[in-house]
Structures are given as C-alpha cells and as structure tokens.
Enzyme design. Structure first.
Site, PDB file in Angstrom:
ATOM      1  N   GLN A 103       1.145  -0.910  -0.028  1.00 19.19           N
ATOM      2  CA  GLN A 103       0.034  -0.239   0.047  1.00 19.19           C
ATOM      3  C   GLN A 103       1.304   1.442   0.359  1.00 19.19           C
ATOM      4  O   GLN A 103       0.011   2.133  -0.082  1.00 19.19           O
ATOM      5  CB  GLN A 103      -1.135   0.057   1.860  1.00 19.19           C
ATOM      6  CG  GLN A 103      -1.543  -1.529   1.466  1.00 19.19           C
ATOM      7  CD  GLN A 103      -2.454  -1.339   2.983  1.00 19.19           C
ATOM      8  OE1 GLN A 103      -3.724  -0.707   2.651  1.00 19.19           O
ATOM      9  NE2 GLN A 103      -2.102  -1.518   3.738  1.00 19.19           N
ATOM     10  N   ILE A 105       3.815   3.812  -1.506  1.00 16.60           N
ATOM     11  CA  ILE A 105       4.029   4.473  -2.502  1.00 16.60           C
ATOM     12  C   ILE A 105       5.605   5.210  -1.882  1.00 16.60           C
ATOM     13  O   ILE A 105       6.226   6.292  -3.277  1.00 16.60           O
ATOM     14  CB  ILE A 105       3.395   6.169  -2.094  1.00 16.60           C
ATOM     15  CG1 ILE A 105       3.412   7.387  -0.663  1.00 16.60           C
ATOM     16  CG2 ILE A 105       2.031   5.778  -2.329  1.00 16.60           C
ATOM     17  CD1 ILE A 105       2.454   8.387  -0.683  1.00 16.60           C
ATOM     18  N   HIS A 123      -1.670   1.205  -4.283  1.00 16.46           N
ATOM     19  CA  HIS A 123      -1.817   2.981  -4.056  1.00 16.46           C
ATOM     20  C   HIS A 123      -0.771   3.703  -4.947  1.00 16.46           C
ATOM     21  O   HIS A 123      -0.695   5.033  -4.713  1.00 16.46           O
ATOM     22  CB  HIS A 123      -1.935   3.086  -3.183  1.00 16.46           C
ATOM     23  CG  HIS A 123      -2.668   2.360  -1.991  1.00 16.46           C
ATOM     24  ND1 HIS A 123      -2.688   2.282  -0.860  1.00 16.46           N
ATOM     25  CD2 HIS A 123      -4.182   1.982  -2.908  1.00 16.46           C
ATOM     26  CE1 HIS A 123      -4.092   2.070  -0.153  1.00 16.46           C
ATOM     27  NE2 HIS A 123      -4.819   0.980  -1.176  1.00 16.46           N
ATOM     28  N   CYS A 131       0.241  13.235 -15.747  1.00 16.34           N
ATOM     29  CA  CYS A 131      -1.284  14.289 -15.908  1.00 16.34           C
ATOM     30  C   CYS A 131      -1.719  13.241 -16.156  1.00 16.34           C
ATOM     31  O   CYS A 131      -1.971  12.409 -16.696  1.00 16.34           O
ATOM     32  CB  CYS A 131      -0.605  15.163 -18.034  1.00 16.34           C
ATOM     33  SG  CYS A 131      -2.210  16.029 -18.224  1.00 16.34           S
ATOM     34  N   CYS A 156       0.821  20.489 -17.680  1.00 16.61           N
ATOM     35  CA  CYS A 156       1.279  19.689 -18.606  1.00 16.61           C
ATOM     36  C   CYS A 156       1.493  20.426 -19.375  1.00 16.61           C
ATOM     37  O   CYS A 156       1.663  21.600 -19.766  1.00 16.61           O
ATOM     38  CB  CYS A 156       0.938  18.610 -18.978  1.00 16.61           C
ATOM     39  SG  CYS A 156       0.660  17.488 -20.306  1.00 16.61           S
ATOM     40  N   CYS A 159      -0.108  19.545 -22.790  1.00 16.28           N
ATOM     41  CA  CYS A 159      -1.672  19.484 -22.970  1.00 16.28           C
ATOM     42  C   CYS A 159      -1.805  20.511 -21.831  1.00 16.28           C
ATOM     43  O   CYS A 159      -3.545  20.328 -21.948  1.00 16.28           O
ATOM     44  CB  CYS A 159      -2.463  18.505 -22.355  1.00 16.28           C
ATOM     45  SG  CYS A 159      -2.247  17.749 -20.977  1.00 16.28           S
ATOM     46  N   SER A 197       0.171  -2.894   9.231  1.00 12.36           N
ATOM     47  CA  SER A 197      -0.816  -2.001   8.080  1.00 12.36           C
ATOM     48  C   SER A 197      -1.541  -2.448   9.156  1.00 12.36           C
ATOM     49  O   SER A 197      -2.059  -3.209   9.416  1.00 12.36           O
ATOM     50  CB  SER A 197      -1.316  -2.970   6.949  1.00 12.36           C
ATOM     51  OG  SER A 197      -2.936  -2.359   6.822  1.00 12.36           O
ATOM     52  N   SER A 198      -2.714  -1.299   9.533  1.00  8.81           N
ATOM     53  CA  SER A 198      -3.755  -1.292  10.559  1.00  8.81           C
ATOM     54  C   SER A 198      -5.172  -2.221  10.037  1.00  8.81           C
ATOM     55  O   SER A 198      -5.970  -2.512  10.029  1.00  8.81           O
ATOM     56  CB  SER A 198      -4.103   0.251  11.048  1.00  8.81           C
ATOM     57  OG  SER A 198      -4.557   0.750   9.281  1.00  8.81           O
TER      58      SER A 198
HETATM   59  N1  APR Z   1       6.772  -1.484  12.890  1.00 11.02           N
HETATM   60  C1  APR Z   1       5.471  -2.944  12.886  1.00 11.02           C
HETATM   61  N2  APR Z   1       4.313  -1.811  12.665  1.00 11.02           N
HETATM   62  C2  APR Z   1       4.035  -0.302  12.716  1.00 11.02           C
HETATM   63  C3  APR Z   1       5.329  -0.205  12.918  1.00 11.02           C
HETATM   64  C4  APR Z   1       6.473  -0.455  12.532  1.00 11.02           C
HETATM   65  N3  APR Z   1       7.970  -0.428  13.055  1.00 11.02           N
HETATM   66  N4  APR Z   1       5.164   1.043  12.999  1.00 11.02           N
HETATM   67  C5  APR Z   1       3.760   1.315  12.651  1.00 11.02           C
HETATM   68  N5  APR Z   1       3.077   0.109  12.957  1.00 11.02           N
HETATM   69  C6  APR Z   1       1.869   0.118  12.842  1.00 11.02           C
HETATM   70  C7  APR Z   1       0.880   0.937  13.041  1.00 11.02           C
HETATM   71  O1  APR Z   1       0.571   0.164  14.364  1.00 11.02           O
HETATM   72  C8  APR Z   1      -0.952   1.078  12.575  1.00 11.02           C
HETATM   73  O2  APR Z   1      -1.301  -0.258  13.154  1.00 11.02           O
HETATM   74  O3  APR Z   1       1.167   0.389  11.099  1.00 11.02           O
HETATM   75  C9  APR Z   1       0.568   0.235  10.804  1.00 11.02           C
HETATM   76  C10 APR Z   1       0.103   1.541   9.933  1.00 11.02           C
HETATM   77  O4  APR Z   1      -1.220   2.446   9.769  1.00 11.02           O
HETATM   78  P1  APR Z   1      -1.920   3.157   9.037  1.00 11.02           P
HETATM   79  O5  APR Z   1      -1.270   4.182   9.474  1.00 11.02           O
HETATM   80  O6  APR Z   1      -3.376   3.079   9.067  1.00 11.02           O
HETATM   81  O7  APR Z   1      -1.265   2.784   7.951  1.00 11.02           O
HETATM   82  P2  APR Z   1      -1.726   1.955   6.640  1.00 11.02           P
HETATM   83  O8  APR Z   1      -2.273   1.150   6.780  1.00 11.02           O
HETATM   84  O9  APR Z   1      -0.542   0.903   5.481  1.00 11.02           O
HETATM   85  O10 APR Z   1      -2.722   2.865   5.530  1.00 11.02           O
HETATM   86  C11 APR Z   1      -3.360   2.514   4.343  1.00 11.02           C
HETATM   87  O11 APR Z   1      -4.686   4.129   4.256  1.00 11.02           O
HETATM   88  O12 APR Z   1      -4.305   6.607   4.082  1.00 11.02           O
HETATM   89  C12 APR Z   1      -4.965   5.196   3.415  1.00 11.02           C
HETATM   90  O13 APR Z   1      -4.068   5.579   1.022  1.00 11.02           O
HETATM   91  C13 APR Z   1      -2.862   5.593   2.929  1.00 11.02           C
HETATM   92  O14 APR Z   1      -1.802   3.188   2.189  1.00 11.02           O
HETATM   93  C14 APR Z   1      -2.610   4.124   2.746  1.00 11.02           C
HETATM   94  C15 APR Z   1      -3.473   2.971   3.635  1.00 11.02           C
END
Ligand code: APR
Length: 256
Positions: A103, A105, A123, A131, A156, A159, A197-198
């Site tokens: 996810q 970037i 993402h 553009c 751009c 265009c 990831s959350s």
């Molecule tokens: N090690 C392990 N886990 C970690 C660490 C780390 N060093 N740092 C943060 N975390 C965990 C946090 O506890 C959290 O649950 O990573 C998770 C990050 O969650 P988000 O900030 O919600 O990121 P993500 O899940 O990638 O968000 C998904 O949301 O806003 C959009 O496009 C954006 O791609 C992103 C998407």
C-alpha cells in the site's frame, strides 16, 4: 516473540507461495510517518484535503494539495530501506517470495532490491508525476524543482492538464491491473504475511481475507492490534525491522 518468529520462518521455508502484504508501518523505521499512529499523517493533515474530487475541483485545492505533497515528499526522498524491506528483498533472492503487495508509495521495495515484477503497488507511487489528462509522465524531482522556483500548481507541458503524483487518492479509482493481480495472488498463495498495516482501508484490506478464504496461513506482524488478528494463524505485535530480520535469520539458519 521468539517462538512466533521461528514459526513464521518454518512456514516460509515450507510454503509454495508466500505473499507479503505491506503497509505504512513497514516504512516508519525508515523515517516515513504512517497514517493512523499517534503523530501520523492524518493527525497532521485533514484526509479530505487529499480527496481526488477536491483536487480536480479547484486551483486553490490543487495548490493546497501540492503544498502538503511537497512536505510529505521530503522524508520519502531521504528514506533508505530498513531491515524489514531488506529481508523481503532477500526472500526474493532465496526464491521464497511470490510477490509483495504494497500500500506504500515510497518506492522502498525497489530501493531494497525487489524486482519490478514482484512488487504490486496498490496505491501507486510518489516517485513520479503524471498528467491527469494525457498521462504524460514526469520525474518527481523535476516537478518539485518547478514548485521550488515558485510555481504554485504544475501543469502539463504538452496539453496543459493538471499534474499529480502517481499515487491513488481517496476517491480515485484503484489501478485495475494491480488490483486484479493482488486478488489473484492473494487467492493462490499458501502463506500471507501482513507487515505494518492497520487493515482498515478497502479494497486493500480485503486481501488477507481472500487469502484466508483460500486456505492460506495468515500471519500479521504489526505494532498494534488489527481487526483481522482473531482470524490470523499467528500474530506478532512489535517492530517490523527487528522481527523481519529475525525471521530471515531463522530461514537462513534452517536452509544452511
Ligand atoms: N513496526 C510494525 N508496525 C508498525 C510500525 C513498525 N515500525 N510502525 C507502525 N506500525 C503499525 C501501526 O501500529 C499501524 O497499525 O503499522 C500500522 C500502520 O497503519 P496505517 O497508518 O493505517 O497505514 P496503512 O495500513 O498502510 O494505511 C493504508 O490508508 O491513508 C491510506 O493510502 C493510505 O496506503 C494507506 C492506507
């Protein structure tokens, strides 16, 4: 935690197809803030300012977007892969990685050494600009230079269409090929490992479910609990860097 690290290493060694699913938590140890932790991006900025509809609606909102995007690009440009990224690249070299669905970037999987065809960027990426009208591609640093020299909103050269980093904003359609491939890979793997990831943003967060329903083992490595923890086969709460370094170490030990 040691027990869990050893178990994941064993599963990686015996899996036919291991898919890694990465979130912003994978890159915080590289100096890039995540979104929902305390001090994260959505504490600093209002997500609505990043809505795609706003961006295309007015010059003023494009100006505000580019101001924030420029601020966020600083840590991305400086960031280096951390031990978690390096472990994922090493797993590919050991032929123990089917793909990494990310996810993020920040382009750190490329910098860490994973090959292009093994990286699925759900993402998009902040590493270049396109553009919105004719799709022409621009180097991100070239556009940042235009802004540094005083341009408020870049357009751009061909265009005149509005330029935007090649990231997928809320309200912008997901990249079709990458999304389709991520679903396909998630349903065909036998080991699915979420790192940092959350798991709250759809459709990305449905990938672990697709894997689980296809009878893959689900591992979640995350500092905080996620809504999928109770359905996971194994959850390790902690820092991605040291945990992935430990897993790689155990894989190497058992394979040597
Ligand atoms: N090690 C392990 N886990 C970690 C660490 C780390 N060093 N740092 C943060 N975390 C965990 C946090 O506890 C959290 O649950 O990573 C998770 C990050 O969650 P988000 O900030 O919600 O990121 P993500 O899940 O990638 O968000 C998904 O949301 O806003 C959009 O496009 C954006 O791609 C992103 C998407």
């Amino acid at each position: 935690m040691e027990e869990g690290i050893r178990q994941v290493a064993q599963w990686i060694i015996h899996a036919k197809k291991t898919v890694i699913f990465a979130g912003a938590g994978l890159s915080t140890e590289s100096g890039i803030p995540d979104f929902r932790s305390p001090g994260g991006v959505w504490e600093k900025y209002n997500p609505e300012d990043f809505y795609f509809q706003n961006f295309i609606a007015s010059e003023a909102s494009r100006e505000k977007y580019w101001r924030m995007a420029t601020e966020m690009y600083g840590p991305i440009k400086k960031a280096q892969p951390n031990p978690a990224h390096l472990a994922i690249a090493e797993l590919e070299r050991m032929a123990k990685l089917d793909c990494v669905i990310t996810q993020n970037i920040d382009g750190l999987h490329h910098k860490a050494g994973n090959s292009e065809e093994k990286i699925i960027e759900l993402h998009g990426t902040a590493t270049y600009v396109t553009c919105l009208n004719c799709k022409k591609r621009y180097d991100r640093d070239e556009i940042q230079e235009r802004l540094r020299r005083g341009a408020k909103v870049p357009y751009c050269d061909d265009c005149g269409g509005p330029l935007k980093p090649a990231t997928i904003s809320f309200g912008q359609s997901m990249p079709e090929r990458e999304t389709e491939e991520a679903y396909q890979r998630s349903s065909a793997c036998d080991l699915f490992i979420v790192i940092g990831s959350s798991l709250v943003v759809q459709p990305a967060a449905s990938m672990p479910l697709v894997a689980k329903r296809s009878r893959a083992k689900l591992v979640i490595i995350n500092r905080d609990p996620t809504p999928y923890d109770e359905m996971a086969d194994l959850v390790i709460h902690g820092q991605a860097g040291p945990i992935m370094a430990g897993i790689l170490n155990d894989v190497k030990k058992d394979l040597s």
